[in-house]
Enzyme design. Sequence first.
Site, PDB file in Angstrom:
ATOM      1  N   LYS A  16      31.145 -61.195 -64.120  1.00  0.00           N
ATOM      2  CA  LYS A  16      30.401 -62.442 -63.863  1.00  0.00           C
ATOM      3  C   LYS A  16      28.885 -62.219 -63.755  1.00  0.00           C
ATOM      4  CE  LYS A  16      30.739 -62.133 -58.891  1.00  0.00           C
ATOM      5  NZ  LYS A  16      31.528 -62.351 -57.690  1.00  0.00           N
ATOM      6  N   ARG A 111      33.909 -66.448 -46.744  1.00  0.00           N
ATOM      7  CA  ARG A 111      33.850 -67.180 -47.991  1.00  0.00           C
ATOM      8  C   ARG A 111      35.286 -67.648 -48.223  1.00  0.00           C
ATOM      9  NH1 ARG A 111      31.675 -64.672 -53.628  1.00  0.00           N
ATOM     10  NH2 ARG A 111      33.887 -64.241 -53.874  1.00  0.00           N
TER      11      ARG A 111
HETATM   12  C1  LIG Z   1      31.866 -61.122 -57.296  1.00  0.00           C
HETATM   13  C2  LIG Z   1      33.249 -60.783 -56.954  1.00  0.00           C
HETATM   14  C3  LIG Z   1      33.718 -59.471 -57.076  1.00  0.00           C
HETATM   15  C4  LIG Z   1      32.830 -58.323 -57.516  1.00  0.00           C
HETATM   16  O1  LIG Z   1      31.791 -58.125 -56.630  1.00  0.00           O
HETATM   17  P1  LIG Z   1      30.646 -57.013 -56.912  1.00  0.00           P
HETATM   18  O2  LIG Z   1      29.942 -56.902 -55.630  1.00  0.00           O
HETATM   19  O3  LIG Z   1      29.839 -57.519 -58.035  1.00  0.00           O
HETATM   20  O4  LIG Z   1      31.331 -55.755 -57.273  1.00  0.00           O
HETATM   21  C5  LIG Z   1      35.036 -59.233 -56.780  1.00  0.00           C
HETATM   22  N1  LIG Z   1      35.869 -60.209 -56.376  1.00  0.00           N
HETATM   23  C6  LIG Z   1      35.455 -61.489 -56.235  1.00  0.00           C
HETATM   24  C7  LIG Z   1      36.415 -62.508 -55.770  1.00  0.00           C
HETATM   25  C8  LIG Z   1      34.135 -61.820 -56.516  1.00  0.00           C
HETATM   26  O5  LIG Z   1      33.733 -63.080 -56.373  1.00  0.00           O
END
Ligand SMILES: *Cc1c(COP(=O)(O)O)cnc(C)c1O
Length: 349
Positions: A16, A111
Amino acid sequence: MDFCKKHGIEVVGITKGVCADLNIAKVMLEGGVSLLGDSRIQNVISLKEAYPSTEVMLIRSPMLSEVEKVVEYADYSLNTELSVLKKISETCKKLGKTHKVIIMVDVGDRREGLLPHDVVPFVKKAMELENIEIAGIGAQLGCFGGVLPTFENQKILVDLAEKIKSELHIDIPIISVGGSVILKLLEDSLLEKINQLRVGEAIILGTSSTDNRDIPWLRQDTLTLKAEIIELKEKPSLPEGPIGKNAFGRTPQFVDKGIRKRAILAIGGQDVSIEGLTPLTDGIGILGGSSDHIIVDVTDSQTSLEVGDTLEFRVNYEAMLRAMTSKYVNKKYVKIKLRNTPTEGGGTK
Ligand SMILES: *Cc1c(COP(=O)(O)O)cnc(C)c1O
């Protein structure tokens, strides 16, 4: 990746931060990630279309309005709402498919996720839904509340998996945690029974924003932002005239350093987070910017600069995210040789 595999952990490469850039996803796959994950259904679709044999995970709880696409393109999704699961179940039945879900637990970051005491009753209800496979439970750390992973908060998840197994008599094959901040627990050998890590930032940038560190066994020289100088002039360091707010609604502060040599770069807040840039050339300081301009002080630079030259910057996660999202930033890919000891060198962008 080998480090994780040695610990019996599979890695979901999270794309993402780079808008599911297919070249970067490919490098992740070559590097050994077991599956790919993204928060946006559009990105999930493009990953699935590009790599049909790779399993893809939607890592944001699906919108009710996108469930059909989720069932069609994602192999897994992360879930917290029964109404969404019901819609997934109905859609699966209609399409003759099954969909794998990971139930998210809020172990403290506040979250997404069910509070721990709600998990067993929730899973019990979810088990009644047809065409849904409860593949595992998961948690996210370091995203909203900035909560750091500890032995205790990941143990909540492990204990819940045991509780579900013993009370509801189903297997919970996957215990999944993210994001990059979790790697610290792995380094300290504190990850017990977690068998899936969802990692984006660390793979792409070699950093972990939450605990503010460069991960020593990963590379930080993967992405370079280049911006072109469109004006180069000596000017007083203080603005002249009454001061209101700047382009971003803030009142800027300036230090009087006399006349300074300043360069304007053809890039701005629309394309990057200006605070997230670190100049890669010595003697250059970022003064600020607006939507389409970044102003840098180049007075102390050893290199002689001209209009048309480019300056290079290292980007943090936020700056990368914005640069990858901006259609005004050209993306260029350079193949670099893997070295055992990462030092300075080329980039992918
Ligand atoms: C963004 C995200 C990740 C990855 O996080 P990073 O810190 O970029 O490694 C993993 N799981 C979820 C649900 C996320 O939203």
